[in-house]
Design an enzyme around this catalytic site. Structure first.
Site, PDB file in Angstrom:
ATOM      1  N   ASN A   6      -7.449  -2.824   3.915  1.00  0.00           N
ATOM      2  CA  ASN A   6      -6.070  -3.019   3.471  1.00  0.00           C
ATOM      3  C   ASN A   6      -5.990  -2.658   1.999  1.00  0.00           C
ATOM      4  O   ASN A   6      -6.967  -2.792   1.267  1.00  0.00           O
ATOM      5  CB  ASN A   6      -5.663  -4.491   3.646  1.00  0.00           C
ATOM      6  CG  ASN A   6      -4.236  -4.750   3.192  1.00  0.00           C
ATOM      7  OD1 ASN A   6      -3.322  -3.957   3.485  1.00  0.00           O
ATOM      8  ND2 ASN A   6      -4.019  -5.831   2.456  1.00  0.00           N
ATOM      9  N   HIS A  17      -3.868  -3.630  -1.451  1.00  0.00           N
ATOM     10  CA  HIS A  17      -2.997  -4.676  -1.974  1.00  0.00           C
ATOM     11  C   HIS A  17      -2.652  -4.360  -3.433  1.00  0.00           C
ATOM     12  O   HIS A  17      -3.545  -4.037  -4.219  1.00  0.00           O
ATOM     13  CB  HIS A  17      -3.705  -6.035  -1.886  1.00  0.00           C
ATOM     14  CG  HIS A  17      -2.832  -7.163  -2.326  1.00  0.00           C
ATOM     15  ND1 HIS A  17      -1.761  -7.619  -1.582  1.00  0.00           N
ATOM     16  CD2 HIS A  17      -2.842  -7.914  -3.449  1.00  0.00           C
ATOM     17  CE1 HIS A  17      -1.165  -8.603  -2.220  1.00  0.00           C
ATOM     18  NE2 HIS A  17      -1.799  -8.804  -3.359  1.00  0.00           N
ATOM     19  N   GLU A  27       0.142   4.692  -8.465  1.00  0.00           N
ATOM     20  CA  GLU A  27      -0.758   5.820  -8.775  1.00  0.00           C
ATOM     21  C   GLU A  27      -2.215   5.412  -8.585  1.00  0.00           C
ATOM     22  O   GLU A  27      -3.032   6.203  -8.101  1.00  0.00           O
ATOM     23  CB  GLU A  27      -0.552   6.285 -10.225  1.00  0.00           C
ATOM     24  CG  GLU A  27       0.694   7.103 -10.409  1.00  0.00           C
ATOM     25  CD  GLU A  27       0.879   7.530 -11.858  1.00  0.00           C
ATOM     26  OE1 GLU A  27      -0.125   7.571 -12.609  1.00  0.00           O
ATOM     27  OE2 GLU A  27       2.031   7.813 -12.238  1.00  0.00           O
TER      28      GLU A  27
END
Ligand code: GAR
Length: 205
Positions: free
Chosen positions: A110, A112, A175
């Site tokens: 994942n 985050h 970014e």
């Protein structure tokens, strides 16, 4: 070695998904994105994935009337039908049950938008500003049953400036996300990071 078959799970615009698709175009990249699944039929990322020639599927959680297991079984069937090796959650805004997480133990990442273990959950940029922290960033981690708590694979940060707002932080952190997710997936696909080894080296890049 054959490339790992990756599914990217999204709920929205899919900019991280796009970063993974772009990275996976490189000949020497150890993973290929073979499937994009959204739990929201209207997710913008679906069209982006199709434009990139990637198989897409919709498993709409709303169709399951709150039956999480039924939703996750359908999702799981889809992933198995495509012989998926690794899952990348990329702005996938559903909590997954321990049943699903255990099934994909060590094979699900994942991203985050915070420097975990700081600011788990939602509204991370707003909370970072409110807390007055000096640095903020993004983290890729293995998914474990506890939300945003799995071992870290990659993390990077920026200094928060006086002029930063929730919007500027979101853009600057995004970014970072686009840089570290392809890097983290490469490490996992090459077997250089695993659930057992991740998080043992502080600040792994
Ligand atoms: C990203 O910033 C991602 O880190 C965040 O949602 C955004 C999705 O953007 N994920 C979470 O907050 C998960 N709790 P994207 O669809 O353009 O990749």
């Amino acid at each position: 070695m054959s490339k790992k078959r990756v599914a990217v799970l999204i709920s929205g615009r899919g900019s991280n998904m796009t970063a993974l698709i772009e990275a996976a175009k490189a000949k020497d990249y150890p993973a290929e994105i073979v499937l994009v699944v959204s739990n929201r039929p209207e997710a913008l990322g679906l069209a982006r994935a199709r434009d990139a020639g990637i198989n897409t599927a919709i498993v709409d959680h709303a169709q399951f009337g709150g039956d999480r297991q039924a939703f996750e079984r359908t999702l799981d069937d889809k992933l198995r039908a495509h012989r998926i090796d690794l899952i990348c959650l990329a702005g996938f805004m559903r909590l997954l049950t321990p049943w699903f997480v255990t099934r994909w133990n060590g094979r699900m990442l994942n991203i985050h938008p915070a420097l975990l273990p700081q600011f788990k959950g939602l509204h991370t940029h707003r909370r970072a500003l409110a807390a007055g922290v000096k640095r903020h960033g993004a983290t890729v981690h293995f998914v474990v049953p506890e939300m945003d708590a799995g071992p870290i694979v990659a993390q990077d940060s920026i200094a928060i400036g006086d002029g930063d707002t929730e919007e500027t932080l979101a853009a600057r952190v995004l970014e970072i996300e686009h840089r570290i997710y392809p890097r983290a997936l490469r490490m996992v696909a090459e077997g250089r990071a695993s659930l057992a080894s991740a998080g043992k080296h502080e600040g792994t890049r």
